[in-house]
Design an enzyme around this catalytic site. Structure first.
Site, PDB file in Angstrom:
ATOM      1  N   LYS A   1      17.578  21.269 -12.018  1.00  0.00           N
ATOM      2  CA  LYS A   1      17.036  19.978 -12.223  1.00  0.00           C
ATOM      3  C   LYS A   1      17.814  18.746 -12.882  1.00  0.00           C
ATOM      4  CE  LYS A   1      13.122  19.074 -11.581  1.00  0.00           C
ATOM      5  NZ  LYS A   1      12.242  19.154 -12.506  1.00  0.00           N
TER       6      LYS A   1
ATOM      7  N   SER B   1      16.642  20.344 -17.079  1.00  0.00           N
ATOM      8  CA  SER B   1      15.287  21.094 -17.693  1.00  0.00           C
ATOM      9  C   SER B   1      15.899  22.321 -18.378  1.00  0.00           C
ATOM     10  CB  SER B   1      14.684  21.557 -16.139  1.00  0.00           C
ATOM     11  OG  SER B   1      14.137  22.812 -16.509  1.00  0.00           O
TER      12      SER B   1
ATOM     13  N   HIS C   1       0.674  -1.124   0.068  1.00  0.00           N
ATOM     14  CA  HIS C   1       0.075   0.105   0.053  1.00  0.00           C
ATOM     15  C   HIS C   1       0.800   1.188   0.094  1.00  0.00           C
ATOM     16  CE1 HIS C   1      -3.267  -2.720   1.206  1.00  0.00           C
ATOM     17  NE2 HIS C   1      -2.284  -3.412   2.140  1.00  0.00           N
TER      18      HIS C   1
ATOM     19  N   GLU D   1      10.642   7.482 -16.733  1.00  0.00           N
ATOM     20  CA  GLU D   1       9.383   8.245 -17.121  1.00  0.00           C
ATOM     21  C   GLU D   1       8.666   7.585 -18.583  1.00  0.00           C
ATOM     22  OE1 GLU D   1       8.472  12.510 -15.029  1.00  0.00           O
ATOM     23  OE2 GLU D   1      10.383  12.291 -16.574  1.00  0.00           O
TER      24      GLU D   1
END
Ligand code: ARG
Length: 472
Positions: free
Chosen positions: A283, A277, A156, A290
């Site tokens: 970043k 970025s 969970h 992803e």
């Protein structure tokens, strides 16, 4: 001009040509079309439709055409609808009308395309399986290096019990082993030759489907000519295997995205596998992870799209079936890219052992060990569970450490408190397949053996593929 011009009186409308043409994507089948044509020519020679001289001439011409594809010298003509007509047109140009016009004897594009696609799937799916194995190798290597490092195991998405990092990595490795197995079983099932089915009903010529099947390294030939030209189950199965593999990669990608956040801080990607970025200078983004997650949508879409295409089709061949190729070719190429990028990501990622272990060292993560300690002293588990849950609740409500409460408890004391010390809980997971050291080293052995077995299976299938690729 198309090869089937005889029956149709006018030139094809431009809108029809551009709508129906499959050459832009089915040229990927060129090696398979040439292999199928070689087998067909030899088959026609064997039954006396072609003379030995004609067979030799056509095989030489097919070798020339193969050379043109290999060197990039092959030029497509405006009337080439698909790879099959392009190859036949070029063979006829090079070999001359007299013998070139005999190539398509006893064959239809319907059995030809089904044959080509099965050959393509066979070599491509074996290729995907070997890319999976490279990722499994990277996981096994990282698992070996991780030794006794542990992190929280989650259910969970809540910390549940500590597990070895090796155990976590191998969990993904075993899922991938089932993916390899699924692909190899799919290859085994699709390894059947449709050649000789003709357009749909077989032939009046004494074709020998067994002979051409053997030439192409297929296990055997079709049982039913209608089924042979209409069946695309094998494409759906390949797409399912890839979609499920994509789901596994997606799960791994999602975890890596989480682990690389400042909040988790479990890992840092190598610069070669991270992105920056365009606006925010600080970043370092997990784009590989992803995209590994994002591509799953596309794979599931390809599978769903093909199933919908197939669902309303009456027997036998229908042009709708041409819609099988783009999703299949795209799925194979995208999953290959994803597997390569993820293999590199896993091989180079830096795991932060201190952060992982600190997260797993929260004393409540060993709560079940306390309950099991009481069980060993004869307390029924349900009673022990409730006693320990009460201590955890007390510790939270009264802001006292669990360890202090355990120490003070008459049934637990020092021995109980020892169970809560860092690294103790994970070392007590001793059952086979469990998350502790001894079980994990045994698991790692079994995993390495499994990789060896799968490599042999892959080698055998790659060997069977030879008759397809060898030019003779
Ligand atoms: N490009 C076609 C396909 O992919 C080849 C078979 C064409 N057959 C036909 N009867 N028009 O399905």
């Amino acid at each position: 001009m198309t090869l089937w011009k005889g029956r149709i009186s006018t030139e094809m409308a431009e809108a029809v040509a551009t709508f129906t043409v499959s050459l832009p994507f089915d040229q990927a089948l060129a090696p398979d079309d040439l292999a199928g044509s070689r087998a067909h020519v030899k088959g026609l020679g064997k039954i006396g439709i072609l003379t030995d001289g004609e067979v030799a001439h056509l095989l030489d011409t097919l070798a020339l055409v193969e050379e043109e594809f290999a060197t990039g010298a092959f030029v497509f003509a405006p009337g080439d609808e698909d790879i099959h007509t392009a190859v036949e047109r070029r063979v006829t140009e090079l070999a001359g009308d007299a013998v070139g016009a005999k190539l398509h004897t006893g064959r239809s594009r319907n059995d030809q395309v089904a044959t080509d696609l099965r050959l393509w799937c066979r070599r491509s799916l074996v290729g995907v399986a070997s890319e999976i194995m490279a990722l499994q190798d990277a996981l096994a290597q990282r698992a070996r290096e991780a030794a006794d490092v542990y992190l929280p195991g989650y259910t969970h998405m809540q910390r549940a019990q500590p597990v070895l990092l090796a155990h976590h990595l191998l969990a993904h490795g075993w899922a991938l082993a089932r993916d390899v197995d699924r692909l190899l079983v799919t290859v085994d099932r699709l390894n059947i030759s449709p050649l000789g089915a003709g357009a749909l009903a077989g032939s009046s010529l004494p074709l020998d489907p067994d002979f051409v099947a053997a030439e192409l390294g297929f296990h055997g030939h079709f049982e039913n000519s209608l089924d042979a030209v209409a069946d695309r189950d094998f494409v759906a199965e390949a797409l399912f295997d890839i979609a499920l593999l994509g789901v596994h990669l997606s799960r791994m990608g999602e975890e890596l995205v989480l682990w690389s956040t400042e909040e988790f801080g479990f890992c840092t990607f190598d610069d070669a596998y991270a992105t920056g970025s365009s606006m925010l200078p600080q970043k370092k983004n997990p784009d590989v992870a992803e995209l590994a997650r994002g591509k799953a949508g596309r794979f599931i879409g390809h599978l769903t799209g093909l199933l919908v295409t197939l669902k309303g089709l009456p027997l036998s061949y229908n042009r709708d079936l041409q819609e099988d190729k783009e999703p299949l070719i795209d799925a194979v190429s995208q999953i290959t890219l994803a597997l390569r990028a993820l293999s590199g990501l896993f091989a180079t990622v830096e795991f932060h052992h201190d952060r992982m272990q600190a997260a797993a060292d929260g004393s409540a993560a060993a709560a079940v060990d306390l309950a099991e300690y009481l069980v060993e002293k004869g307390v029924p588990f349900r009673k022990a569970h409730s006693l320990v849950a009460g201590l955890v609740r007390d510790s939270i409500e009264r802001h006292v450490t669990l360890s202090e409460l355990v120490q003070a408890h008459p049934d637990l004391g020092d021995e109980g408190a020892k169970l809560l010390e860092p690294g103790v809980a994970v070392s007590r997971r001793t059952t086979p397949g469990g998350a502790g050291s001894a079980a994990v080293s045994e698991q790692l052995e079994r995993f390495s053996r499994r990789l060896g077995v799968d490599r042999t299976r892959l080698g055998v299938l790659a060997g069977e593929e030879q008759p397809n690729l060898a030019s003779s």
